[in-house]
Scaffold this active site. Structure first.
Site, PDB file in Angstrom:
ATOM      1  N   CYS A 120     -21.269  10.322   9.558  1.00  0.00           N
ATOM      2  CA  CYS A 120     -20.312  10.765   9.152  1.00  0.00           C
ATOM      3  C   CYS A 120     -19.456  11.298  10.387  1.00  0.00           C
ATOM      4  O   CYS A 120     -19.678  12.241  11.029  1.00  0.00           O
ATOM      5  CB  CYS A 120     -20.317  11.924   8.019  1.00  0.00           C
ATOM      6  SG  CYS A 120     -18.871  12.997   7.984  1.00  0.00           S
TER       7      CYS A 120
ATOM      8  N   CYS B 251     -18.268  14.897  10.213  1.00  0.00           N
ATOM      9  CA  CYS B 251     -19.117  15.734  10.608  1.00  0.00           C
ATOM     10  C   CYS B 251     -19.547  15.709  11.999  1.00  0.00           C
ATOM     11  O   CYS B 251     -20.005  16.904  12.371  1.00  0.00           O
ATOM     12  CB  CYS B 251     -20.684  15.110   9.730  1.00  0.00           C
ATOM     13  SG  CYS B 251     -20.427  14.969   7.921  1.00  0.00           S
TER      14      CYS B 251
END
Length: 138
Positions: A58, A61
């Protein structure tokens, strides 16, 4: 703000990449036992817990990970946890994770707040608010 939605397969990515997500005072949670242990420790010590449900693939993230590590070093009175949604899939599902990163703020094991997405100013604002709610030991 930036968030990722779950993929179906891990695409054979190395979990070694998780290392860049955990540093400073961030505790990597890889088992239910370690989750239970950290939560018990936080309750015993009267600490607020921030649980970051994240994924190595991600982008948002990865973008917020350095700030999360920095905040963990700046605020030792808070316990910072990191949960990889691909490693603890069933556990993440039980928390109803629909996008990553998702941050849960816990006091005495109970959710007091939540933030979905890699919104740096909002994460800092929520932490500041939580710190104000903690009675200072003087």
């Amino acid at each position: 703000m930036g968030q990722c939605f779950p993929k179906n397969a891990n695409d054979g990515e190395d979990s070694d990449r998780q290392v860049e997500f955990a540093g400073g005072n961030v505790h990597l949670v890889t088992t239910m036992e370690s989750w239970d242990q950290k939560l018990s420790e936080a309750i015993k010590d009267g600490k607020i817990v921030i649980a970051n449900f994240s994924a190595t693939w991600c982008g948002p993230c990865r973008m917020i990970a350095p700030l999360y590590i920095e905040l963990s070093e700046k605020h030792p009175s808070i316990m910072f946890l990191l949960i990889d949604v691909d490693e603890l899939t069933e556990f993440s599902t039980s928390w109803d994770i629909k996008a990553t990163p998702t941050f849960f703020f816990l006091r005495n094991g109970q959710q007091i707040d939540k933030l979905v997405g890699a919104n740096k100013p909002e994460l800092q604002k929520k932490i500041a608010g939580i710190l104000k709610s903690i009675p200072s030991e003087s």
